[in-house]
Scaffold this active site. Structure first.
Site, mmCIF file in Angstrom:
data_model
loop_
_atom_site.group_PDB
_atom_site.id
_atom_site.type_symbol
_atom_site.label_atom_id
_atom_site.label_comp_id
_atom_site.label_asym_id
_atom_site.label_seq_id
_atom_site.Cartn_x
_atom_site.Cartn_y
_atom_site.Cartn_z
ATOM 1 N N PHE A 145 -7.158 45.327 -27.994
ATOM 2 C CA PHE A 145 -6.120 44.656 -27.211
ATOM 3 C C PHE A 145 -6.708 43.355 -26.673
ATOM 4 C CE2 PHE A 145 -2.153 46.777 -25.269
ATOM 5 C CZ PHE A 145 -1.752 47.286 -26.483
ATOM 6 N N GLN A 196 3.292 37.896 -14.920
ATOM 7 C CA GLN A 196 2.842 37.883 -16.315
ATOM 8 C C GLN A 196 4.008 37.644 -17.277
ATOM 9 O OE1 GLN A 196 1.047 41.502 -18.568
ATOM 10 N NE2 GLN A 196 -0.548 39.955 -18.285
ATOM 11 N N LEU A 246 10.375 44.018 -25.975
ATOM 12 C CA LEU A 246 8.961 43.784 -26.289
ATOM 13 C C LEU A 246 8.562 44.133 -27.721
ATOM 14 C CD1 LEU A 246 6.504 42.912 -24.504
ATOM 15 C CD2 LEU A 246 5.781 45.273 -24.675
ATOM 16 N N GLU A 248 1.742 44.337 -27.818
ATOM 17 C CA GLU A 248 0.470 43.690 -28.135
ATOM 18 C C GLU A 248 -0.292 44.493 -29.193
ATOM 19 O OE1 GLU A 248 -1.481 42.087 -24.722
ATOM 20 O OE2 GLU A 248 -3.454 42.571 -25.509
ATOM 21 N N HIS A 308 7.181 39.862 -17.935
ATOM 22 C CA HIS A 308 6.824 41.209 -18.377
ATOM 23 C C HIS A 308 6.288 42.090 -17.258
ATOM 24 C CE1 HIS A 308 5.548 44.352 -21.079
ATOM 25 N NE2 HIS A 308 4.288 44.243 -20.699
ATOM 26 N N ARG A 358 -3.153 40.341 -15.935
ATOM 27 C CA ARG A 358 -3.483 41.708 -16.337
ATOM 28 C C ARG A 358 -3.781 41.771 -17.824
ATOM 29 N NH1 ARG A 358 -0.623 45.896 -18.783
ATOM 30 N NH2 ARG A 358 1.432 44.923 -18.660
HETATM 31 C C1 LIG Z 1 8.459 47.165 -22.728
HETATM 32 C C2 LIG Z 1 7.178 47.411 -21.992
HETATM 33 C C3 LIG Z 1 6.049 47.839 -22.658
HETATM 34 C C4 LIG Z 1 4.858 48.064 -21.981
HETATM 35 N N1 LIG Z 1 3.760 48.503 -22.661
HETATM 36 C C5 LIG Z 1 2.623 48.760 -21.981
HETATM 37 C C6 LIG Z 1 1.475 49.276 -22.651
HETATM 38 O O1 LIG Z 1 1.493 49.503 -23.857
HETATM 39 N N2 LIG Z 1 0.363 49.505 -21.920
HETATM 40 C C7 LIG Z 1 0.302 49.275 -20.577
HETATM 41 O O2 LIG Z 1 -0.729 49.509 -19.968
HETATM 42 N N3 LIG Z 1 1.386 48.809 -19.920
HETATM 43 C C8 LIG Z 1 2.541 48.560 -20.571
HETATM 44 N N4 LIG Z 1 3.633 48.095 -19.904
HETATM 45 C C9 LIG Z 1 3.599 48.051 -18.443
HETATM 46 C C10 LIG Z 1 3.793 49.461 -17.891
HETATM 47 O O3 LIG Z 1 4.630 50.192 -18.762
HETATM 48 C C11 LIG Z 1 4.424 49.470 -16.507
HETATM 49 O O4 LIG Z 1 3.748 48.583 -15.663
HETATM 50 C C12 LIG Z 1 4.324 50.877 -15.927
HETATM 51 O O5 LIG Z 1 4.861 51.826 -16.816
HETATM 52 C C13 LIG Z 1 5.047 50.950 -14.606
HETATM 53 O O6 LIG Z 1 5.063 52.289 -14.207
HETATM 54 P P1 LIG Z 1 5.545 52.663 -12.755
HETATM 55 O O7 LIG Z 1 5.381 54.128 -12.608
HETATM 56 O O8 LIG Z 1 4.883 51.773 -11.774
HETATM 57 O O9 LIG Z 1 7.099 52.269 -12.755
HETATM 58 P P2 LIG Z 1 8.332 52.782 -13.651
HETATM 59 O O10 LIG Z 1 7.943 53.570 -14.820
HETATM 60 O O11 LIG Z 1 9.199 51.577 -13.855
HETATM 61 O O12 LIG Z 1 9.054 53.765 -12.663
HETATM 62 C C14 LIG Z 1 9.717 53.305 -11.509
HETATM 63 C C15 LIG Z 1 10.454 54.468 -10.904
HETATM 64 O O13 LIG Z 1 10.973 54.063 -9.643
HETATM 65 C C16 LIG Z 1 12.307 54.504 -9.512
HETATM 66 N N5 LIG Z 1 12.970 53.605 -8.568
HETATM 67 C C17 LIG Z 1 13.007 52.264 -8.573
HETATM 68 N N6 LIG Z 1 13.681 51.821 -7.489
HETATM 69 C C18 LIG Z 1 14.058 52.925 -6.786
HETATM 70 C C19 LIG Z 1 14.781 53.132 -5.595
HETATM 71 N N7 LIG Z 1 15.279 52.134 -4.869
HETATM 72 N N8 LIG Z 1 14.997 54.409 -5.194
HETATM 73 C C20 LIG Z 1 14.520 55.449 -5.914
HETATM 74 N N9 LIG Z 1 13.816 55.309 -7.051
HETATM 75 C C21 LIG Z 1 13.602 54.051 -7.473
HETATM 76 C C22 LIG Z 1 12.861 54.489 -10.923
HETATM 77 O O14 LIG Z 1 13.920 55.372 -11.036
HETATM 78 C C23 LIG Z 1 11.647 54.951 -11.720
HETATM 79 O O15 LIG Z 1 11.614 56.348 -11.769
HETATM 80 C C24 LIG Z 1 4.818 47.846 -20.584
HETATM 81 C C25 LIG Z 1 5.943 47.417 -19.907
HETATM 82 C C26 LIG Z 1 7.122 47.182 -20.595
HETATM 83 C C27 LIG Z 1 8.292 46.672 -19.830
#
Ligand SMILES: Cc1cc2nc3c(=O)[nH]c(=O)nc-3n(C[C@H](O)[C@H](O)[C@H](O)COP(=O)(O)OP(=O)(O)OC[C@H]3O[C@@H](n4cnc5c(N)ncnc54)[C@H](O)[C@@H]3O)c2cc1C
Length: 567
Positions: free
Chosen positions: A118, A231, A243, A246, A344, A379
């Site tokens: 990566f 980012q 997306l 990468e 992103h 990142r």
């Molecule tokens: C398309 C894509 C591909 C990616 N690929 C990679 C990768 O290959 N490798 C890597 O390291 N990173 C990757 N990333 C980044 C990574 O996926 C995210 O940063 C990470 O998954 C975020 O996880 P999280 O648990 O913080 O949030 P999320 O998985 O977004 O979860 C957020 C949670 O909060 C809840 N929520 C939000 N607001 C509220 C509210 N007001 N009240 C109650 N619940 C709420 C939602 O329901 C959800 O359950 C990618 C991102 C994207 C967009």
């Protein structure tokens, strides 16, 4: 009144990992989530998750320290080095734990977890499950949450915290199914609410990634850290900005301009397409701006995978092939995919210490909504899923420790007051005949952020953006909600969310205007170099009704002295 020792807001990777940790400690734990946990945006993560496992022949001498160095260099030396080391040291433990819990990682011939290269990494270090890594980890963690009897409140939106300035006592949330607004008592709350991509127009993030809860923490007196560092992923599909992982470049994909050149040769001759994302995004944008892009969708370049061959694409990149076919009608086995950079990830977020604790006792944060800070100004791909599982575990452990063995100190009066205040605000919104419309304000915000606080930045445009966002915050006071029903009123939800998004957008713009240097993803045309003398520091934005009040704190340096980034 609902009551739990720990309530985690968000059922993505960070939230589920935190909840599993507290539940395993025997703490009464609930997850409250807008979406069913397995529909969280973590499920969209394709490429993989980093850990120095040294499983491939090319990475025999990889180590957590080398992973930490790559992370810190990738961050343009803004990451706190102690936090980066914690993350990379914990990484192998967390990955093997996921493996033992059942994540179907792709394998080497001899059965070990396979690793792919990566951007910005010295070795192939990214563990993957084809190109559906996030989805598989999310489902596995959800199974663990079920196993450990975590109570889940699905389709509830957290609206505000209940705190008396000294301590947090829980939160107030809206039941989307019924419209009910209810207080939730909790000795500890963990924010794990994900990204804020929808503040921007062109983003790879889902509708759910609003950043609303950044505003909730901010309004409760918790500073937002390093918000100016946004980012832009180099390869999102033209038009929809979905997306193209990468991992596609990790497997050997090329970036090509309209002259047929692999232009990364000019910008990062050693790393080529596997330079860090800030560098690749800027390079693509320069090619487009200087007329060497293709005109589609406001400008793009081509991601060419054809030389990888059908078999490898079907085995390693089936998901992105499907996406390109579904959204562009292009099969990447036969044709290149037009891509452009899109928002992103947000490197900044709710300011926490290395255990996920905020300055408000009883409030913690982990995952993309938090800023620990392990990513600094940029990142590396594969480090976000890692942050979610490492910092999710740590925040869960810290929240569990915070509540364990103590009598509950929850003040119900504080919760009832908060519920009444929030209810009154929502009622006022529903009754309002305000002339401003959600779509107009939200679109103006997102377009402004994309146009003026984008990949390349300069003072005049950023000041205009700040003024526009401030004006939108004033106009937001006169917003009306068209749908007046209580059940599944998404007009209401999106309107409430816009308030928090505008607060977060304002902190991004204010931080960006103030930071007079170029570092990582913050690339200023009027201050082209990194300025370690004046700007080797974190930005802290504090909420005031009139906008962000900024102050700064030093970056933690341990073993690695800042140096120029070359790839
Ligand atoms: C398309 C894509 C591909 C990616 N690929 C990679 C990768 O290959 N490798 C890597 O390291 N990173 C990757 N990333 C980044 C990574 O996926 C995210 O940063 C990470 O998954 C975020 O996880 P999280 O648990 O913080 O949030 P999320 O998985 O977004 O979860 C957020 C949670 O909060 C809840 N929520 C939000 N607001 C509220 C509210 N007001 N009240 C109650 N619940 C709420 C939602 O329901 C959800 O359950 C990618 C991102 C994207 C967009």
């Amino acid at each position: 009144m609902f009551k739990h020792q720990v309530i985690v807001i968000g059922g993505g990777l960070a939230g589920l990992r935190a909840a599993v940790e507290t539940a395993m400690m025997g703490v009464d734990t609930a997850v409250l989530s807008l979406l069913y946990p397995v529909r969280s945006h973590s499920g969209a993560a394709q490429g993989g998750v980093n850990a120095a496992l040294a499983n491939m022949p090319e990475c025999k001498d990889d180590s957590p320290a080398k992973h930490a160095y790559d992370t810190i260099k990738g961050s343009d030396f803004l990451a706190d080095q102690d936090c980066a080391e914690i993350m990379t040291t914990d990484a192998p433990k967390r990955i093997y734990e996921l493996e033992h819990w059942g994540v179907p990682f792709s394998r080497t011939e001899d059965g070990r977890i396979a690793q792919r290269p990566f951007g910005g990494a010295g070795y192939p270090r990214t563990c993957y499950a084809a190109d559906k890594t996030g989805l598989y980890i999310l489902h596995t963690l959800n199974e663990q949450a079920v196993k450990h009897k975590v109570k889940v409140y699905n389709e509830w939106a957290a609206l505000s915290l209940a705190n008396d300035g000294m301590m947090n006592h829980g939160l107030v949330a809206l039941n989307l199914q019924t419209g009910e607004i209810a207080p939730f008592a909790a000795d500890a709350v963990v924010f794990a609410t994900g990204g804020a991509g929808r503040i921007y127009k062109r983003t790879s993030n889902a509708m759910q990634s609003t950043g609303y809860c950044l505003g909730v923490a901010y309004k409760a007196g918790i500073p937002l850290k390093d918000m100016e560092f946004i980012q832009f992923h180099p390869t999102t599909i033209v038009g929809t900005n979905i997306l193209m992982t990468e991992g596609a470049r990790g497997e050997g994909g090329y970036l090509v301009n309209n002259q047929g050149e692999r232009f990364m040769q000019k910008y990062a001759p050693k790393a080529m397409e596997l330079a860090p994302r800030d560098i690749v995004s800027r390079s693509i944008q320069i090619e487009i701006n200087e007329g060497r892009g293709f005109p589609d969708g406001g400008g793009c370049v081509h991601l060419d995978l054809r030389h990888l061959g059908r078999e490898k694409i079907l085995e390693r990149l089936p998901g992105i092939r499907d996406l390109a076919i579904s959204f562009l009608g292009i099969d990447c086995i036969e044709n290149p995919v037009p891509v452009q950079p899109g928002q992103h990830f947000i490197m900044g977020g709710i300011d926490t210490d290395k255990d996920g604790a905020t300055i408000l006792p009883g409030a913690f944060a982990a995952g993309e909504c938090a800023s620990v800070s392990v990513h600094g100004a940029n990142r590396l791909g594969g480090n976000s899923l890692l942050e979610c599982v490492v910092m999710g575990q740590r925040a869960g452990a810290a929240a569990g420790k915070f509540v364990q063995g103590k009598a509950s100190a929850i003040k119900e009066a504080v919760l009832n007051d908060a519920a009444q205040k929030t209810s009154a605000e929502v009622d006022a919104l529903l009754k309002s005949d305000g002339k401003e419309r959600l779509v107009t304000l939200r679109d103006a915000m997102a377009q402004t952020m994309t146009d003026k606080i984008g990949i390349f930045r300069e003072e005049k445009a950023m000041r205009e953006a700040l003024a526009t966002i401030q004006e939108l915050r004033v106009r937001f006071r006169h917003i009306g909600v068209d749908a007046k029903n209580r059940k599944f009123n998404l007009d209401l939800l999106r309107t409430i969310e816009l308030g928090g998004m505008l607060d977060a957008a304002e902190s991004i713009a204010a931080g960006a205007v103030a930071r007079q240097e170029s570092r990582g993803a913050h690339s200023r045309l009027d201050f082209k170099t990194r300025d370690d003398v004046n700007w080797m520091k974190h930005t802290l934005a504090h909420y005031t009704p009139d906008g962000a009040r900024l102050d700064y704190e030093p970056v933690v340096l341990t073993k690695w002295q800042p140096e120029e980034r070359k790839y």
